[in-house]
Design an enzyme around this catalytic site. Structure first.
Site: not given
Ligand code: THU
Length: 141
Positions: A42-44, A53, A90, A55, A93
């Site tokens: 994940n890359i916020e 996300c 989620c 995935e 995804c």
């Protein structure tokens, strides 16, 4: 499929998770039909909405290299990267998986360790999903 190897690849990718806002670290390992593994984390983002996300990171890495045939994905995640629970993909995804995977055969593994995991088909997690077939596309490329 070597489930242990796939889950281990996901666990190893956890170290790259960029989650300074939620501290919820997620990683995924996507297995192609020809045996390659694409990992993702994940890359916020400070602006929240651009967050990607784990995935989808894995899928987009593969797609961007011309790979479209997928067998399975392993997903791990938890607060501070501690795998106390299963991390469920989620809805967004699941929809991306629907675009590129056969819902009857694509396998989704949610893991707490390389030995402790739950396995589902995409169809089980996204019943009656809307995909390329609904748009009159037999193939997604
Ligand atoms: N997250 C994923 O990476 N995959 C999922 O399927 C569930 C949520 C991430 C997004 C965000 O960085 C953090 O987990 C908390 O929602």
């Amino acid at each position: 499929m070597d489930t242990k190897q796939l889950i281990t690849a996901a666990i190893n990718a956890l170290e790259y998770s960029y989650a300074p806002y939620s501290n919820f670290k997620v990683a995924a390992a996507l297995l192609t039909k020809d045996g390659r593994i694409f990992t993702g984390c994940n890359i916020e983002n400070a602006s929240f909405t651009p967050t990607n996300c784990a995935e989808r990171t894995a899928f987009f890495k593969a797609i961007s290299e011309g790979i479209y045939d997928f067998e399975a994905i392993a997903i791990v995640g938890g607060k501070d990267g501690v795998l106390n629970d299963y991390c469920s993909p989620c809805g967004v995804c699941r929809q991306v998986m629907m675009e590129f995977c056969n819902p009857d055969t694509f396998q989704i593994l949610m893991a707490k360790s390389s030995e402790e995991y739950k396995q589902f088909t995409l169809k089980e997690l996204l019943p009656e999903g809307f995909g390329p077939g609904n748009m009159g596309k037999e193939k997604n490329r």
